[in-house]
Design a protein around this motif. Structure first.
Motif, PDB file in Angstrom:
ATOM      1  N   VAL A  74      51.796 -13.757 129.933  1.00 48.90           N
ATOM      2  CA  VAL A  74      52.196 -12.731 130.904  1.00 48.90           C
ATOM      3  C   VAL A  74      53.463 -13.118 131.655  1.00 48.90           C
ATOM      4  CG1 VAL A  74      49.840 -11.903 131.204  1.00 48.90           C
ATOM      5  CG2 VAL A  74      50.739 -13.654 132.764  1.00 48.90           C
ATOM      6  N   SER A  75      53.927 -14.352 131.462  1.00 45.15           N
ATOM      7  CA  SER A  75      55.096 -14.840 132.205  1.00 45.15           C
ATOM      8  C   SER A  75      56.327 -14.982 131.324  1.00 45.15           C
ATOM      9  CB  SER A  75      54.782 -16.186 132.863  1.00 45.15           C
ATOM     10  OG  SER A  75      53.627 -16.119 133.656  1.00 45.15           O
ATOM     11  N   ILE A  76      56.289 -14.427 130.115  1.00 37.64           N
ATOM     12  CA  ILE A  76      57.378 -14.631 129.160  1.00 37.64           C
ATOM     13  C   ILE A  76      58.730 -14.255 129.755  1.00 37.64           C
ATOM     14  CG2 ILE A  76      58.369 -13.787 126.994  1.00 37.64           C
ATOM     15  CD1 ILE A  76      55.555 -13.685 125.852  1.00 37.64           C
ATOM     16  N   ALA A  77      58.826 -13.066 130.335  1.00 34.64           N
ATOM     17  CA  ALA A  77      60.110 -12.615 130.869  1.00 34.64           C
ATOM     18  C   ALA A  77      60.613 -13.537 131.974  1.00 34.64           C
ATOM     19  CB  ALA A  77      59.988 -11.184 131.391  1.00 34.64           C
ATOM     20  N   ALA A  78      59.718 -13.952 132.871  1.00 33.67           N
ATOM     21  CA  ALA A  78      60.108 -14.832 133.971  1.00 33.67           C
ATOM     22  C   ALA A  78      60.570 -16.190 133.453  1.00 33.67           C
ATOM     23  CB  ALA A  78      58.939 -15.007 134.940  1.00 33.67           C
ATOM     24  N   MET A 118      56.249 -28.156 133.219  1.00 32.84           N
ATOM     25  CA  MET A 118      56.559 -26.740 133.377  1.00 32.84           C
ATOM     26  C   MET A 118      56.923 -26.382 134.822  1.00 32.84           C
ATOM     27  SD  MET A 118      56.406 -25.447 130.395  1.00 32.84           S
ATOM     28  CE  MET A 118      56.298 -23.674 130.657  1.00 32.84           C
ATOM     29  N   THR A 119      56.483 -27.183 135.752  1.00 33.56           N
ATOM     30  CA  THR A 119      56.797 -26.885 137.152  1.00 33.56           C
ATOM     31  C   THR A 119      58.202 -27.324 137.543  1.00 33.56           C
ATOM     32  OG1 THR A 119      55.973 -28.993 138.031  1.00 33.56           O
ATOM     33  CG2 THR A 119      54.364 -27.220 137.733  1.00 33.56           C
ATOM     34  N   VAL A 120      58.847 -28.181 136.729  1.00 27.96           N
ATOM     35  CA  VAL A 120      60.154 -28.720 137.118  1.00 27.96           C
ATOM     36  C   VAL A 120      61.253 -28.491 136.094  1.00 27.96           C
ATOM     37  CG1 VAL A 120      59.116 -30.499 138.573  1.00 27.96           C
ATOM     38  CG2 VAL A 120      59.591 -31.020 136.171  1.00 27.96           C
ATOM     39  N   THR A 121      60.904 -28.189 134.837  1.00 32.47           N
ATOM     40  CA  THR A 121      61.922 -28.120 133.798  1.00 32.47           C
ATOM     41  C   THR A 121      62.826 -26.905 133.961  1.00 32.47           C
ATOM     42  OG1 THR A 121      62.323 -28.154 131.411  1.00 32.47           O
ATOM     43  CG2 THR A 121      60.508 -26.796 132.168  1.00 32.47           C
ATOM     44  N   ASN A 122      64.067 -27.072 133.549  1.00 31.48           N
ATOM     45  CA  ASN A 122      65.022 -25.977 133.522  1.00 31.48           C
ATOM     46  C   ASN A 122      65.588 -25.781 132.132  1.00 31.48           C
ATOM     47  OD1 ASN A 122      65.119 -25.133 136.359  1.00 31.48           O
ATOM     48  ND2 ASN A 122      65.976 -27.167 136.750  1.00 31.48           N
ATOM     49  N   PHE A 127      49.559 -12.213 138.950  1.00 30.72           N
ATOM     50  CA  PHE A 127      49.680 -12.259 140.405  1.00 30.72           C
ATOM     51  C   PHE A 127      50.549 -13.437 140.845  1.00 30.72           C
ATOM     52  CE2 PHE A 127      48.332 -13.800 144.544  1.00 30.72           C
ATOM     53  CZ  PHE A 127      48.412 -12.651 145.319  1.00 30.72           C
ATOM     54  N   VAL A 128      50.244 -14.622 140.318  1.00 29.39           N
ATOM     55  CA  VAL A 128      50.975 -15.832 140.727  1.00 29.39           C
ATOM     56  C   VAL A 128      52.451 -15.719 140.346  1.00 29.39           C
ATOM     57  CG1 VAL A 128      51.229 -18.303 140.301  1.00 29.39           C
ATOM     58  CG2 VAL A 128      48.956 -17.343 140.639  1.00 29.39           C
ATOM     59  N   THR A 129      52.718 -15.252 139.114  1.00 28.58           N
ATOM     60  CA  THR A 129      54.103 -15.157 138.645  1.00 28.58           C
ATOM     61  C   THR A 129      54.906 -14.134 139.439  1.00 28.58           C
ATOM     62  OG1 THR A 129      53.443 -15.805 136.415  1.00 28.58           O
ATOM     63  CG2 THR A 129      55.556 -14.686 136.642  1.00 28.58           C
ATOM     64  N   THR A 130      54.297 -12.995 139.731  1.00 26.78           N
ATOM     65  CA  THR A 130      55.020 -11.908 140.407  1.00 26.78           C
ATOM     66  C   THR A 130      55.255 -12.195 141.881  1.00 26.78           C
ATOM     67  OG1 THR A 130      54.094 -10.296 138.869  1.00 26.78           O
ATOM     68  CG2 THR A 130      54.991  -9.443 140.944  1.00 26.78           C
ATOM     69  N   TYR A 131      54.242 -12.712 142.560  1.00 29.30           N
ATOM     70  CA  TYR A 131      54.338 -12.858 144.013  1.00 29.30           C
ATOM     71  C   TYR A 131      54.681 -14.277 144.464  1.00 29.30           C
ATOM     72  CZ  TYR A 131      52.265  -8.245 143.795  1.00 29.30           C
ATOM     73  OH  TYR A 131      52.029  -6.924 143.505  1.00 29.30           O
ATOM     74  N   LEU A 132      54.572 -15.247 143.574  1.00 26.78           N
ATOM     75  CA  LEU A 132      54.958 -16.622 143.903  1.00 26.78           C
ATOM     76  C   LEU A 132      55.976 -17.102 142.864  1.00 26.78           C
ATOM     77  CD1 LEU A 132      51.373 -17.967 144.785  1.00 26.78           C
ATOM     78  CD2 LEU A 132      53.181 -17.331 146.390  1.00 26.78           C
ATOM     79  N   SER A 133      55.495 -17.749 141.835  1.00 25.65           N
ATOM     80  CA  SER A 133      56.349 -18.203 140.732  1.00 25.65           C
ATOM     81  C   SER A 133      55.455 -18.614 139.579  1.00 25.65           C
ATOM     82  CB  SER A 133      57.210 -19.397 141.167  1.00 25.65           C
ATOM     83  OG  SER A 133      57.787 -20.037 140.037  1.00 25.65           O
ATOM     84  N   TRP A 134      55.939 -18.413 138.359  1.00 21.96           N
ATOM     85  CA  TRP A 134      55.148 -18.850 137.204  1.00 21.96           C
ATOM     86  C   TRP A 134      54.918 -20.363 137.245  1.00 21.96           C
ATOM     87  CZ3 TRP A 134      57.446 -22.333 133.825  1.00 21.96           C
ATOM     88  CH2 TRP A 134      58.848 -22.453 133.897  1.00 21.96           C
ATOM     89  N   ARG A 135      55.806 -21.081 137.902  1.00 17.21           N
ATOM     90  CA  ARG A 135      55.655 -22.541 138.009  1.00 17.21           C
ATOM     91  C   ARG A 135      54.431 -22.910 138.855  1.00 17.21           C
ATOM     92  NH1 ARG A 135      60.529 -24.924 136.224  1.00 17.21           N
ATOM     93  NH2 ARG A 135      62.293 -23.486 136.176  1.00 17.21           N
ATOM     94  N   ILE A 136      54.108 -22.064 139.824  1.00 25.07           N
ATOM     95  CA  ILE A 136      52.943 -22.320 140.677  1.00 25.07           C
ATOM     96  C   ILE A 136      51.671 -22.322 139.842  1.00 25.07           C
ATOM     97  CG2 ILE A 136      51.572 -21.460 142.614  1.00 25.07           C
ATOM     98  CD1 ILE A 136      54.209 -22.664 143.459  1.00 25.07           C
ATOM     99  N   TYR A 180      58.200  -4.429 132.465  1.00 24.47           N
ATOM    100  CA  TYR A 180      57.131  -4.717 133.421  1.00 24.47           C
ATOM    101  C   TYR A 180      57.275  -6.131 133.957  1.00 24.47           C
ATOM    102  CZ  TYR A 180      54.164  -0.586 132.615  1.00 24.47           C
ATOM    103  OH  TYR A 180      53.641   0.682 132.578  1.00 24.47           O
ATOM    104  N   ASP A 181      56.841  -6.330 135.201  1.00 27.88           N
ATOM    105  CA  ASP A 181      56.747  -7.698 135.705  1.00 27.88           C
ATOM    106  C   ASP A 181      55.407  -8.287 135.263  1.00 27.88           C
ATOM    107  OD1 ASP A 181      54.726  -6.785 137.472  1.00 27.88           O
ATOM    108  OD2 ASP A 181      56.146  -6.486 139.109  1.00 27.88           O
ATOM    109  N   ALA A 182      55.173  -9.543 135.622  1.00 33.90           N
ATOM    110  CA  ALA A 182      53.975 -10.235 135.143  1.00 33.90           C
ATOM    111  C   ALA A 182      52.687  -9.585 135.647  1.00 33.90           C
ATOM    112  CB  ALA A 182      54.023 -11.709 135.567  1.00 33.90           C
TER     113      ALA A 182
END
Length: 534
Positions: free
Chosen positions: A40-44, A101-105, A166-175, A305-307
């Motif tokens: 669900v986070s592919i686009a982000a 995944m929380t730090v990589t760019n 929810f996490v990806t849209t309102y916080l971050s997929w990294r969360i 669509y967003d996540a």
């Protein structure tokens, strides 16, 4: 006196230990929710890492592939180094992948640490968890733990898209991945509750068999991934994969004949019911992997669509699958498992057939609700029956090995479905780009070949918003025409990609008729529900 009271209050070996049971269930929850979060986070992820949809899809496929390719040898490694130690190493490896995944760019660390290292962690974790449950609990307590761990996997599959969205849209997929690390840390903090389960069998390893297994599954899937990326040696990789799997079959028979320990006992495959069961498991996962990469891509790259919207759109599938699996598992009654499996594949095929003509015509995810609901019905029926069907004819002392084969078949199917659907999607996109560019009446003749070449070489599923940003310096008529080509090409490519899960579901449906010709075998109470992560 206090220490004596504590010892008397502590659960005895084999008894129900709710803390340990919950920790084991938490570990399984992380394994299942991980891939769902990524879907669900592919686009982000694409936007944050500056990568492509196919790159992210390849990483997801590689994680499943590594888990499948190494799960049989990892089971033996766990026997040799200790099941508890293997369990800890698997958890740590998975945590490192999630932490990355929380730090990589960049995509490369994602593939190496989340895909490869995380896949290796899963391959160690699943068989070790199987053995630890079997060794730390007995009788009804053991069955309760298997039920709890299985339920946690089902719940993760059901709510994963919603949590991830929810996490990806309102916080971050990294969360989302950071939360995975937190859960794993809690599980590791309670590792003292786990009692080691020593291995007493033959300690020899079939290294050549393991090599054939890795090369076989790896060659096939990596060949498809190389093809979709336009890489070289595609044919060579696929030939190596097919040849290695053939060699594995002959090698296992030879090891067995010579009285040596094979990677897996070929006698397991003498059971037609077991063969049909693991084939069904693989086909189910091909269908799930292919559809669960195509549908989120459509929602995020075509409908933009967003996540959260993606997760809500997928809810009819995930929640229906969970509810039906729970109900069908308890209320099957006198219905034959083979009949339920056949019905599951039939509903799965119907759902995809309904979805394919809708894709190019819809402007809202609501149009997909009915086909996703039908697919959820089918998947729920399959989840409720396939594992137990495959293990039913297996003697209890061999069920752990059989469960490993079943899990490997499922993981391989998932990785193959992801890779094949993605490969067909990009190949169709490339061909459609070329055809529509060469037939354009807007693009100047001198520009058609250049545009077609660029689009073919860089064929990616891209939203119109992203494409308009790329074309900002182009004349309006040229930019509008390329956007039109992109708008019409994407649904066609996604329709073509859905053919992969459709074919797998149809083969599963036909396979169901073969299952119906076999007599039913009721799994023992100790075996029922023992396959983890299938």
């Amino acid at each position: 006196m206090d220490s004596e009271t504590e010892r008397s209050a502590a659960p005895r070996v084999g008894e129900w230990n709710p803390k340990l049971a919950i920790l084991l269930a938490m570990a399984m929850f992380v394994l299942v929710v991980d891939t769902t979060l990524m879907n669900v986070s592919i686009a982000a992820v694409v936007n944050d890492l500056g990568t492509t949809v196919s790159g992210v899809q390849a990483a997801i496929a590689i994680e499943a592939l590594v888990s499948a390719a190494f799960i049989l040898i990892s089971s033996k490694v766990a026997d040799l180094i200790g099941r508890k130690r293997a369990y800890v190493i698997g958890l740590v490896a998975y945590a490192v992948g999630a932490l990355t995944m929380t730090v990589t760019n960049d995509l490369i660390p994602m593939i190496l640490f989340w895909g490869v290292l995380g896949g290796l962690g899963a391959s160690l974790l699943l068989p070790a968890m199987q053995s630890l449950i079997h060794g730390n609990f007995e009788g009804s307590a053991q069955r309760r733990v298997y039920a709890l761990v299985g339920a946690s996997a089902a719940i993760a599959a059901a709510v994963g898209p919603l949590i991830g969205g929810f996490v990806t849209t309102y916080l971050s997929w990294r969360i989302g991945f950071a939360l995975e690390v937190v859960i794993i840390a809690i599980v590791l903090a309670g590792i003292g509750l786990v009692r080691e389960v020593p291995f007493t069998g033959d300690r020899r390893m079939d290294l050549l068999g393991a090599l054939f297994s890795v090369l076989g599954m790896g060659g096939l899937v990596l060949g498809i991934l190389a093809w979709q990326e336009g890489g070289e040696y595609v044919g060579l990789l696929i030939v190596v994969g097919a040849a290695s799997l053939t060699a594995l079959a002959f090698w296992l028979l030879r090891r067995k004949r010579d009285g040596k320990v094979p990677l897996l006992d070929p006698d397991l495959l003498r059971s037609k019911m077991f063969r049909l069961g693991i084939t069904g498991q693989m086909l189910q996962q091909i269908t799930l992997g292919g559809s669960m990469i195509v549908v989120p891509i459509f929602l995020q790259m075509v409908l933009e669509y967003d996540a959260m919207q993606t997760g809500l759109t997928l809810a009819p599938l995930s929640l229906t699958m969970f509810l039906v699996a729970m109900v069908a598992g308890k209320r099957a009654g006198k219905r034959r498992p083979a009949g339920i499996i056949r019905a599951g594949f039939g509903l799965l095929s119907l759902g995809i057939l309904v979805m394919i003509p809708i894709v190019p015509r819809t402007d809202s995810g609501w149009w997909l609700a009915i086909p996703l609901f039908i697919m959820g019905l089918g998947l729920g029926l399959l989840v409720s029956q396939l594992n137990n069907y495959a293990l039913a004819p297996i003697a209890e002392e061999r069920v752990s090995e059989a469960a490993g084969v079943n899990s490997a078949a499922g993981s391989f199917g998932l990785s193959f479905g992801l890779a094949a659907a993605g490969g067909i999607m990009l190949a169709t996109l490339s061909l459609t780009f070329i055809s529509m560019t060469e037939g354009s009446e807007v693009l100047p003749a001198a520009e058609q070949e250049h545009v077609a070449t660029v689009l073919e070489e860089d064929a990616q599923v891209m939203s119109n918003t992203q494409l308009e940003q790329v074309l900002a310096d182009q004349p309006d008529d040229i930019a509008d025409e390329i956007v039109r080509i992109n708008t019409e090409s994407r649904p066609r490519s996604l329709q073509a990609a859905l053919v992969i899960p459709l074919l797998a579901a149809l083969v599963g449906f036909i396979n169901g008729f073969r299952m119906m010709r076999l007599p039913d075998v009721t799994p023992s109470a100790d075996i029922e529900g023992m396959t983890l992560g299938g």
